[in-house]
Structure formats: structure tokens, C-alpha cells
Design a protein around this motif. Structure first.
Motif, mmCIF file in Angstrom:
data_model
loop_
_atom_site.group_PDB
_atom_site.id
_atom_site.type_symbol
_atom_site.label_atom_id
_atom_site.label_comp_id
_atom_site.label_asym_id
_atom_site.label_seq_id
_atom_site.Cartn_x
_atom_site.Cartn_y
_atom_site.Cartn_z
ATOM 1 N N LYS A 31 -2.438 3.657 28.314
ATOM 2 C CA LYS A 31 -3.375 4.060 27.258
ATOM 3 C C LYS A 31 -3.373 5.579 27.151
ATOM 4 O O LYS A 31 -3.244 6.283 28.151
ATOM 5 C CB LYS A 31 -4.776 3.536 27.563
ATOM 6 N N ASP A 32 -3.534 6.104 25.933
ATOM 7 C CA ASP A 32 -3.475 7.553 25.763
ATOM 8 C C ASP A 32 -4.515 8.106 24.789
ATOM 9 O O ASP A 32 -4.461 9.270 24.410
ATOM 10 C CB ASP A 32 -2.074 7.980 25.318
ATOM 11 N N LEU A 33 -5.471 7.272 24.391
ATOM 12 C CA LEU A 33 -6.529 7.760 23.501
ATOM 13 C C LEU A 33 -7.842 7.078 23.871
ATOM 14 O O LEU A 33 -7.920 5.849 23.903
ATOM 15 C CB LEU A 33 -6.178 7.469 22.040
ATOM 16 N N ALA A 34 -8.850 7.887 24.159
ATOM 17 C CA ALA A 34 -10.147 7.378 24.601
ATOM 18 C C ALA A 34 -11.248 7.818 23.648
ATOM 19 O O ALA A 34 -11.173 8.889 23.027
ATOM 20 C CB ALA A 34 -10.462 7.873 26.009
ATOM 21 N N LEU A 35 -12.280 6.986 23.549
ATOM 22 C CA LEU A 35 -13.412 7.287 22.681
ATOM 23 C C LEU A 35 -14.701 6.829 23.358
ATOM 24 O O LEU A 35 -14.773 5.734 23.908
ATOM 25 C CB LEU A 35 -13.250 6.568 21.336
ATOM 26 N N ILE A 36 -15.703 7.694 23.321
ATOM 27 C CA ILE A 36 -17.049 7.371 23.814
ATOM 28 C C ILE A 36 -18.020 7.695 22.689
ATOM 29 O O ILE A 36 -17.983 8.797 22.131
ATOM 30 C CB ILE A 36 -17.411 8.204 25.060
ATOM 31 N N VAL A 37 -18.894 6.742 22.338
ATOM 32 C CA VAL A 37 -19.806 6.932 21.215
ATOM 33 C C VAL A 37 -21.214 6.500 21.617
ATOM 34 O O VAL A 37 -21.406 5.435 22.206
ATOM 35 C CB VAL A 37 -19.364 6.129 19.972
ATOM 36 N N SER A 38 -22.196 7.324 21.260
ATOM 37 C CA SER A 38 -23.599 6.983 21.497
ATOM 38 C C SER A 38 -24.197 6.371 20.235
ATOM 39 O O SER A 38 -23.856 6.753 19.111
ATOM 40 C CB SER A 38 -24.400 8.233 21.874
ATOM 41 N N ASP A 39 -25.120 5.426 20.430
ATOM 42 C CA ASP A 39 -25.814 4.828 19.283
ATOM 43 C C ASP A 39 -26.692 5.854 18.575
ATOM 44 O O ASP A 39 -26.945 5.736 17.373
ATOM 45 C CB ASP A 39 -26.697 3.667 19.750
#
Length: 405
Positions: A31-39
Motif C-alpha cells: 500500500k502506498d496511499l493513506a487517508l485519515i478523516v474525522s467526522d
């Protein structure tokens, strides 16, 4: 306070994901792309590398965090976007693309990159991978994001704690990556921290800037400070505690919980150093002041000679004193005690800054373990500090001899 399962998704209201989008063209399994998102929109803070050569994403993230707010983190591995053509433009376009697919403002995105320095980064992989990345967002996706930010790491690194604030149960979760080019002078490598506690951006910055002095700043793998080092923290307040706006008991509790997370990750980073077979911890006590204790413990675990001796299971305590002696601090070196220990026992090797008679065979047996502790007592004060590193092995040279290939 207690440790709980989970990383960045342990706190309420955080989703994450990780996918392969093609930045790593030679390894399609990684894997080479990460995403973290807050509500919810978060208060946010960050610390960055002090290397004068900085990755392009740092400039963009600094600009985005001027208002102390963020809602998401986007990070690629495989290419550092440092000293690369149109680096800032690529970082900005990445934020624009992520914002479009998530449905948020681009200025509320923290952007980071890690990998090879000096190679061109193009938008095509991001354009290909952003839709499936956003679609994969999940409240259980923390481990996928942790895997996507890895470079030469052999394992992903996560940690989370649960604690009380104002009668509410709050959580802090985090992930980190880093295996080589680790010798921070602010934070280190990349680390993303999330919390559902309510805390102002100014107090969040204060907590983070203070914390790294005894956690991420106290590790070293190879003495190289990365161009892309970033530690970012986001707080969405969903646990419902009264917002922390000033110093006090609630702030102290928050800082204690934060330290529980960052110190665990600091040790995990040191243990996973490139080619490493041993985690080395140096604990300095009896120091005249805190900064001296920090400086000496960091100097010991940073010594290539000491690291090599630990690989060879050689209790060469003279290398400990040598590293102490050139540390940039003001102290007396006349009455130092050194002990080495592991699960197989402990042994004193130095007293009054001179040889303490001991069994070399017993010392070698103690140093055969995968976790080694070196206790140094200066016998001239009450302050103490710890630092973490790893042994220096043949494999470190092999890994870095053909890193780009």
C-alpha cells in the motif's frame, strides 16, 4: 488510564484507509496511499523537521494549519516529494483532489510524503487511487493506513489509550512510521495522532511540543535527520469533555495520556530500525538537570561503536563513557556507574567511572536478548531521562546500499 486496541481509529469519529495506487510501481503488493478523516472539524497542531532541506508537503501543511484546524490527513509512501520538480504544486493538487472526493475544504487537509528523496512525483497515481481510497474509509481502517505509510519498516506501528477527562471517557490513538533516516531534532519520521478529547489548538500545540522532548526526540537509528519528519495531532472533541483551554489538572491528564502513546511508538520505531536485531534503551539518572539527562541518554544510543558492540553482544562499557563524554552538556564525568540488563539479568560493568570487575561471559549472555537496557548513574543530581535506539548490523548497509532499487 489504560492501553486499548486500535490506532488512529480508536477515538470516536475517525475513519481511515490505505490502498495501493501506483506510486510504488515496482511493488504492487505494498500500500502506498493513506487517508485519515474525522467526522468533525478538529483543532490541530504539528511539529516538523529542523533539517534545512524540507519536503514540499511541509510547506503546504504549515500553511493549512495556520488557523489550528484540520479534518483529514493524506499521506503517500514511496516518494518523499523532496527536491522534486513542482513539489509544492503536487502537494497542493493532492489536497485539492482529496478534498473533492471527501467533500471538505483543501485547507483542512494535512499532507505528508515519505520515501525516496529527489525523484519526481506525478499526479496520475493519486488520480487513480483517490476514489477507491475514500471509498475504503472505515472506522476500523487504522491498520490499513498504518501499513500504507510504511517504507522500509518491517511492521506497522499503532498504539491507543483510554482515559478520563471531566467525567468523560476519552481516547488518544496514533500510528507512526520510520525505520531509517531516524535522528530527530523536533519530532521524527511521520506520526499521526488522533483524539476525541476537546482541547484548544494552542494547548494541543503546547502538549505536542513538550511531549516530543521525551519521546520522539529521544530515538535514533542512524544519526540522519529526515527532510520530511512530521508529527501531527487532531482533536475532534467528540468525547464531550469540557474543552481544555489552559494549564490545569485536565491538561496534565491529557499530556500523561499522550506520553503513554508516543513513548510506546518511539520504542517500536527504534526496535524496527533498518537491519536491527536489538532494541537498546539508555536510562540516565542522577543528572544535574533534565536536558543533560536527555542529551547523555541520546548520545549513548546514537553511538555507532556502542550500537556495533551491542550487535556483537560485547559489553564494551568504555564506548558508553566515550559517548557520554562528547555529549553537548555540562556535567562531571568523575563518578559514573554503568549497568547493563535484559530478561537474563543485570550486571554492573563500571563504577566511579572505572572498570567494575565482572564476568564477560555473563555479560554476553545478558546482551544476547532482543531488548537491552543500559543504566547510567551520574551521581550528581535528581533528574533522569531515557532514549531508545537499536544495534548496527550488516543488514543496515545492505538495505541502504541499494535503497533506490
Amino acid at each position: 488510564m489504560q492501553y486499548i486496541d486500535g490506532g488512529v481509529c480508536a477515538p470516536k469519529g475517525f475513519q481511515a484507509a490505505g490502498v495501493h495506487c501506483g506510486i510504488r510501481s515496482k511493488n504492487t503488493d505494498k500500500k502506498d496511499l493513506a487517508l485519515i478523516v474525522s467526522d468533525e472539524l478538529c483543532t490541530a497542531a504539528a511539529v516538523y523537521t529542523q533539517n534545512k532541506v524540507k519536503g514540499a508537503p511541509i510547506a503546504v501543511t504549515r500553511e493549512h494549519l495556520k488557523d489550528g484546524k484540520a479534518k483529514a490527513v493524506i499521506c503517500n509512501s514511496g516518494n518523499a516529494n523532496t527536491c522534486a520538480p513542482n513539489g509544492v504544486e503536487i502537494a497542493k493538487k493532492t489536497c485539492d483532489l482529496a478534498a473533492e472526493h471527501i467533500g471538505i475544504k483543501a485547507e483542512n487537509i494535512i499532507v505528508c510524503s515519505t520515501g525516496v528523496i529527489g525523484e519526481e512525483l506525478i499526479m496520475e497515481p493519486f488520480e487513480k487511487g483517490m476514489k477507491p481510497l475514500v471509498k475504503a474509509l472505515s472506522y476500523e481502517g487504522g491498520t490499513l493506513a498504518a501499513e500504507a505509510i510504511m517504507t522500509t519498516d518491517t511492521v506497522s506501528k499503532e498504539c491507543a489509550v483510554e482515559f478520563e477527562l471531566g467525567g468523560k471517557t476519552c481516547r488518544i490513538g496514533a500510528t507512526a512510521k520510520g525505520s531509517g533516516m531516524i535522528n530527530p531534532n523536533m519530532a521524527t519520521m511521520l506520526s499521526f495522532i488522533t483524539t476525541d478529547a476537546a482541547i484548544s489548538s494552542s494547548m494541543l500545540q503546547q502538549a505536542l511540543s513538550q511531549d516530543i522532548k521525551d519521546s520522539y526526540n529521544q530515538i535514533s537509528v542512524d544519526g540522519d535527520t529526515s527532510t520530511n519528519d512530521t508529527v501531527a495531532i487532531m482533536a475532534n472533541g467528540l468525547c464531550g469533555n469540557p474543552e481544555i483551554k489552559e494549564d490545569g489538572e485536565a491538561f496534565k491528564q491529557f499530556c500523561k495520556a499522550l506520553a503513554m502513546v508516543t513513548k510506546v511508538l518511539a520504542k517500536k520505531l527504534a526496535a524496527d530500525g533498518e537491519g536491527a536485531t536489538k532494541l537498546i534503551e539508555c536510562q540516565v539518572t542522577g543528572a544535574p538537570d533534565k536536558e543533560t539527562a536527555r542529551s547523555l541518554s541520546k548520545s549513548v544510543i546514537s553511538s555507532d561503536l556502542l550500537k556495533s558492540a551491542m550487535f556483537g553482544e560485547d559489553a564494551n562499557w568504555g564506548r558508553v563513557l566515550c559517548a557520554i563524554g562528547y555529549a553537548p552538556a555540562d556535567f562531571s564525568a568523575d563518578d559514573i556507574t554503568v549497568e547493563m540488563s535484559s530478561k537474563k539479568g543485570s550486571i554492573k560493568v563500571c563504577e566511579h567511572s572505572a572498570l567494575y570487575p565482572h564476568s564477560e561471559e555473563k555479560a554476553a549472555e545478558i546482551l544476547s536478548e532482543t531488548e537491552i537496557k543500559i543504566d547510567v548513574n551520574l551521581n550528581q543530581g535528581q533528574e533522569q531521562a531515557a532514549a531508545w535506539g537499536c544495534d548496527l548490523t550488516y543488514d543496515y548497509v545492505k538495505i541502504n546500499g541499494d535503497y533506490r532499487s
